[in-house]
Design an enzyme around this catalytic site. Structure first.
Site, PDB file in Angstrom:
ATOM      1  N   LEU A   1       0.881  -1.167   0.000  1.00 49.95           N
ATOM      2  CA  LEU A   1       0.000   0.000   0.000  1.00 49.95           C
ATOM      3  C   LEU A   1       0.920   1.218   0.000  1.00 49.95           C
ATOM      4  CD1 LEU A   1      -2.665  -1.018   2.700  1.00 49.95           C
ATOM      5  CD2 LEU A   1      -2.949  -1.061   0.209  1.00 49.95           C
ATOM      6  N   ASP A   2       0.600   2.245  -0.791  1.00 49.53           N
ATOM      7  CA  ASP A   2       1.498   3.394  -0.840  1.00 49.53           C
ATOM      8  C   ASP A   2       1.433   4.182   0.467  1.00 49.53           C
ATOM      9  OD1 ASP A   2      -0.465   5.542  -1.004  1.00 49.53           O
ATOM     10  OD2 ASP A   2      -0.851   4.882  -3.051  1.00 49.53           O
ATOM     11  N   ILE A   3       2.343   5.113   0.615  1.00 46.13           N
ATOM     12  CA  ILE A   3       2.526   5.801   1.894  1.00 46.13           C
ATOM     13  C   ILE A   3       1.271   6.538   2.343  1.00 46.13           C
ATOM     14  CG2 ILE A   3       3.472   7.895   0.809  1.00 46.13           C
ATOM     15  CD1 ILE A   3       5.416   8.064   3.254  1.00 46.13           C
ATOM     16  N   ASN A   4       0.447   7.002   1.407  1.00 41.05           N
ATOM     17  CA  ASN A   4      -0.756   7.761   1.755  1.00 41.05           C
ATOM     18  C   ASN A   4      -2.015   6.901   1.829  1.00 41.05           C
ATOM     19  OD1 ASN A   4       0.594  10.296   1.861  1.00 41.05           O
ATOM     20  ND2 ASN A   4       0.589  10.379  -0.374  1.00 41.05           N
ATOM     21  N   THR A   5      -1.862   5.588   1.716  1.00 44.78           N
ATOM     22  CA  THR A   5      -2.997   4.671   1.788  1.00 44.78           C
ATOM     23  C   THR A   5      -2.949   3.911   3.101  1.00 44.78           C
ATOM     24  OG1 THR A   5      -3.054   4.413  -0.611  1.00 44.78           O
ATOM     25  CG2 THR A   5      -4.170   2.725   0.681  1.00 44.78           C
TER      26      THR A   5
END
Length: 313
Positions: free
Chosen positions: A136-140
């Protein structure tokens, strides 16, 4: 005729299974690529490719496809010259953790800039390691699975198994029926066609609306890129389901929960792996509700230690 009769009597002895040749030095055990996959070194196909390139050695000799090893014999296997600890990895049962990833954490084991990673809070293991099932990306934020079984992780991530992922997404912009139709049918992204298998409205006011969307694969930032292709901005993104494994509502951000044998075997069956028979959890008792208060306290302690550490840097 007499000669023929004698030949027929002797014939069964000449084809007896006992006279079949036996290969000297034949090693019993599991296929090398299977052992290395379970040790978290990649999928079987990836490891087969490494073996074919001569990157894998067994006791100092370059391995070949079809080699078998006995992990209990003290055999030393190297990939690119690095010794792989196999014995402990093979003893480790298949375990799966559910983790509630907060925003701001990276899906990597080590970050050169010292930022928080999803591995920082996980329970320590001896002789094995946690492997993230996807990223999951850093903002998810939201559901992230970890397992000790490399083959399980690789199969769950492979697009051919089409494991459904569901996300709750808050978007900013005007969304109409025509746009939803395009996102369901498919739009062209830089890495190929992509689409949501389902889109359901989940409330909201004005230009800020919530939707629940599902995907059958996990390409990099795919949910965000699909909405951005329609000039819609994603302001929040939370993964809430993987297959039929739903993010526990009682699990706080940064908290983890080990999954029972039934759910572990659901995931294994989903990708064609045999059932696991052991678990760290007591299967004879009814599963107790997660102790949310204890998890929250542990998460708070970790967060305070991280802040104090950053202040001293």
């Amino acid at each position: 005729m007499k000669t023929q009769t004698k030949f027929q009597k002797k014939s069964p002895r000449t084809v007896s299974p006992k006279s079949a040749p036996v290969k000297k030095g034949q090693v019993e055990g599991e296929k090398l690529q299977k052992v290395l996959a379970r040790a978290g070194q990649g999928s079987r196909r990836e490891i087969e490719a490494m073996i074919a390139k001569g990157l894998v050695s067994v006791d100092g000799k370059i391995a070949t496809l079809g080699d078998r090893i006995d992990v209990h014999s003290g055999v030393k296997v190297r990939i690119n010259g690095v010794v792989i600890n196999l014995t402990h990895a093979q003893k480790e049962m298949c375990r799966v953790l559910m983790y509630y990833k907060p925003e701001g954490e990276l899906c990597t084991r080590h970050d050169p800039q010292g930022r928080a990673t999803v591995f920082d809070r996980l329970p320590r293991l001896t002789g094995s390691r946690w492997i993230a099932v996807g990223r999951l990306d850093i903002n998810t934020s939201g559901l992230l699975l970890f397992t000790t079984d490399g083959e399980l992780a690789n199969r769950l991530m492979h697009p051919s198994h089409e494991v459904e992922r569901e996300y709750a997404v808050r978007v900013f912009g005007k969304v109409d029926d025509a746009m939803i139709g395009r996102l369901r049918k498919g739009v062209q992204l830089e890495d190929g066609m992509a689409n949501f298998t389902s889109i359901k409205s989940a409330g909201g006011q004005g230009l800020n609306q919530w939707f629940n969307v599902t995907l059958m694969e996990g390409r990099n930032r795919e949910v965000r890129r699909l909405w951005e292709s329609q000039e819609i901005q994603v302001s929040r993104l939370i993964r809430v389901r993987y297959g039929n494994i739903e993010l526990m509502k009682s699990l706080p951000r940064g908290g983890w929960e080990e999954m029972p044998l039934k759910q572990v075997n659901y995931l294994r069956e989903l990708v064609g792996l045999p059932a696991e028979t052991q678990s760290k959890l007591d299967q004879t008792q009814t599963r107790r509700r997660v102790k949310t208060g204890q998890i929250r306290k542990a998460v708070k302690r970790y967060s305070e230690r991280s802040r104090n550490y950053n202040k001293t840097k």
